[in-house]
Scaffold this motif. Structure first.
Motif, PDB file in Angstrom:
ATOM      1  N   ASN A  29       0.816  -1.216   0.000  1.00 59.37           N
ATOM      2  CA  ASN A  29       0.000   0.000   0.000  1.00 59.37           C
ATOM      3  C   ASN A  29       0.854   1.272   0.000  1.00 59.37           C
ATOM      4  O   ASN A  29       0.551   2.244   0.682  1.00 59.37           O
ATOM      5  CB  ASN A  29      -0.954   0.002   1.195  1.00 59.37           C
ATOM      6  N   LYS A  45      -1.523   4.005   5.595  1.00 56.52           N
ATOM      7  CA  LYS A  45      -1.455   2.652   5.076  1.00 56.52           C
ATOM      8  C   LYS A  45      -2.404   1.744   5.832  1.00 56.52           C
ATOM      9  O   LYS A  45      -2.800   2.012   6.964  1.00 56.52           O
ATOM     10  CB  LYS A  45      -0.026   2.116   5.184  1.00 56.52           C
ATOM     11  N   LYS A  46      -2.724   0.636   5.249  1.00 59.64           N
ATOM     12  CA  LYS A  46      -3.667  -0.277   5.855  1.00 59.64           C
ATOM     13  C   LYS A  46      -3.024  -1.037   7.007  1.00 59.64           C
ATOM     14  O   LYS A  46      -1.811  -1.154   7.119  1.00 59.64           O
ATOM     15  CB  LYS A  46      -4.200  -1.238   4.793  1.00 59.64           C
ATOM     16  N   ASP A  49      -0.183  -3.717   6.695  1.00 58.09           N
ATOM     17  CA  ASP A  49       1.102  -3.324   6.107  1.00 58.09           C
ATOM     18  C   ASP A  49       2.160  -3.392   7.201  1.00 58.09           C
ATOM     19  O   ASP A  49       2.382  -2.441   7.935  1.00 58.09           O
ATOM     20  CB  ASP A  49       0.995  -1.910   5.535  1.00 58.09           C
ATOM     21  N   ASP A  98      -0.629  -2.466  -3.860  1.00 50.60           N
ATOM     22  CA  ASP A  98      -1.817  -2.418  -3.006  1.00 50.60           C
ATOM     23  C   ASP A  98      -2.255  -3.853  -2.743  1.00 50.60           C
ATOM     24  O   ASP A  98      -2.449  -4.630  -3.684  1.00 50.60           O
ATOM     25  CB  ASP A  98      -2.928  -1.624  -3.704  1.00 50.60           C
ATOM     26  N   LEU A 124      -9.024   1.621  -7.127  1.00 50.89           N
ATOM     27  CA  LEU A 124      -8.641   0.214  -7.049  1.00 50.89           C
ATOM     28  C   LEU A 124      -8.441  -0.371  -8.448  1.00 50.89           C
ATOM     29  O   LEU A 124      -7.535  -1.182  -8.669  1.00 50.89           O
ATOM     30  CB  LEU A 124      -9.706  -0.580  -6.294  1.00 50.89           C
ATOM     31  N   LYS A 127      -5.041   0.626  -9.645  1.00 54.14           N
ATOM     32  CA  LYS A 127      -4.008  -0.139  -8.936  1.00 54.14           C
ATOM     33  C   LYS A 127      -3.950  -1.576  -9.451  1.00 54.14           C
ATOM     34  O   LYS A 127      -2.862  -2.131  -9.644  1.00 54.14           O
ATOM     35  CB  LYS A 127      -4.298  -0.134  -7.440  1.00 54.14           C
TER      36      LYS A 127
END
Length: 328
Positions: A29, A45-46, A49, A98, A124, A127
Motif C-alpha cells: 500500500n 497505510k492499511k 502493512d 496495493d 482500485l 491499482k
C-alpha cells in the motif's frame, strides 16, 4: 479471502492451500499516483502493512501459466526456481503493491472468479491494472474490463482521477474512452501533463503535451494574425476602424493572458472560451453627408466589427488521440 496464521508456510493470505510459492509483499500500500508533491503519511497505510511483509500462498503452476514474469522467475536459472525444484517450495518478493489489488489479481489467475468483485472504485481499478501490467497479464484480465468499466461515470475535468482513467483506458484497450480522456486532459490542463508514476507509455504523454502546446500556439497565432491584418490594412474599413479594432484585440489579449508565451500557462479551453468574449467597441461617426451634428452621427458598423467573423470558428476543445496510433 482466507487468512491462516497456522499455515505451514506462514502465509497471511491463502489463495491455494496446496500452493508451493509464497509471495512476500514488502511495503504494501505504498503511495500511489501522487497528485501533489507531498508524500502520504505512513499512517494512511492499511493495518496489514507490516515491516515483515505480507505473505500470500499461491500455486506455482497458475503463476507460470498466467504470467511471463512469474514464468521466468520460477523456471529460469534463479534461486526461486532452484528452491522450487530442490525443496518443493519457494518464496518470491514483491514491493509496493496495493494488497487488495494484488489479491484480486491472484484470484483471477487462479480462476477463483467467485471471489472477484463485480464493481471496483476507479482507484482500485487503476491499482489492479498496474499490477496486471507489471506481470504481463493484460490479455488474461481483459475480459473483466467489460464488467468493471461498463456504465462507469468517467471524470469530466482534469484531475488525478482523469489520469487514473486515462491509464485504465489504455491498459484495457478502450479506444473511445481513451480518446475522450486525452481530449479532456489536453483541453483543460494548464501546464505539462504528467503520468503520476503510472506506466502510461512515454509516447502518449509526449504526444499529449505536444498537441496541447501546438493547439494553444495555433490559437495564439490566430489572434496575433488578426491583429497583424488590422495593422497592415487587410482588415477594417478605414484608419479609425482599424485602430479601434486593433486596440480592442490587443487589450483583450492582454487582459486574458493570450500573449505568447504566457498563454501556455492556462488551459486551451479557457483560452478558447475567451475568444468568444471580446468586447465589441462602439463609436459614432458622421453619416455620408459629412455633417458632424449630434443628430447626424451613426454607430460605426462593418463586418469586421463582428468578432465571430473576424476570428472565425474556434474549436472549444482539443481533439483526443487515437489509441490505435500507439498500439500498431
Amino acid at each position: 479471502m482466507a487468512c491462516e496464521d497456522d499455515d505451514t508456510l506462514g502465509a497471511t493470505h491463502v489463495i491455494d492451500p496446496s500452493g508451493e510459492v509464497i509471495i512476500i509483499l514488502q511495503n504494501a500500500n505504498a503511495p500511489f499516483a501522487v497528485w501533489r508533491a507531498s508524500i502520504q503519511s505512513s499512517a494512511a497505510k492499511k493495518e496489514d502493512d507490516t515491516n515483515e511483509g505480507i505473505r500470500i500462498r499461491v500455486s506455482a503452476k497458475h503463476l507460470i501459466l498466467a504470467s511471463p514474469v512469474f514464468e521466468r522467475a520460477l523456471t529460469g536459472p534463479w534461486k526461486e526456481s532452484i528452491s522450487l525444484d530442490q525443496e518443493g517450495s519457494t518464496e518470491i518478493t514483491a514491493e509496493n503493491w496495493d494488497i487488495e489489488a494484488l489479491l484480486i489479481f491472484l484470484r483471477i489467475i487462479h480462476c477463483q472468479f467467485q471471489f472477484v468483485p463485480q464493481e471496483m472504485s476507479l482507484e482500485l481499478l487503476a491499482k489492479f491494472a498496474v499490477v496486471a501490467d507489471y506481470y504481463g497479464c493484460q490479455a488474461a484480465v481483459g475480459f473483466f474490463s467489460r464488467i468493471w468499466v461498463q456504465d462507469r461515470i468517467i471524470p469530466k475535468t482534469y484531475s488525478r482521477d482523469l489520469i487514473l482513467w486515462l491509464w485504465v483506458t489504455w491498459f484495457f484497450n478502450l479506444p473511445d474512452q481513451f480518446r475522450d480522456a486525452t481530449s479532456i486532459a489536453m483541453s483543460q490542463c494548464n501546464g505539462e501533463i504528467y503520468p503520476l508514476g503510472l506506466p502510461i507509455p512515454c509516447a502518449i504523454i509526449e504526444q499529449m503535451n505536444a498537441v496541447r502546446k501546438s493547439s494553444i500556439q495555433s490559437l495564439y497565432c490566430l489572434l496575433d494574425g488578426r491583429r497583424a491584418s488590422l495593422l497592415h490594412g487587410e482588415r477594417g474599413c478605414h484608419f479609425e476602424c482599424r485602430a479601434m479594432l486593433y486596440g480592442t484585440v490587443s487589450m483583450h489579449m492582454h487582459d486574458n493572458q493570450l500573449f505568447w508565451p504566457g498563454i501556455l500557462g492556462q488551459s486551451y479551453e479557457k483560452s478558447a472560451r475567451s475568444t468568444e468574449t471580446v468586447r465589441r467597441p462602439r463609436w459614432r461617426e458622421p453619416c455620408a453627408d459629412n455633417s458632424n451634428t449630434a443628430n447626424n452621427r451613426r454607430l460605426h458598423s462593418c463586418p469586421d466589427c463582428n468578432f465571430n467573423r473576424l476570428l472565425g470558428d474556434v474549436e472549444q476543445s482539443v481533439k483526443g488521440l487515437k489509441l490505435q496510433s500507439f498500439t500498431a
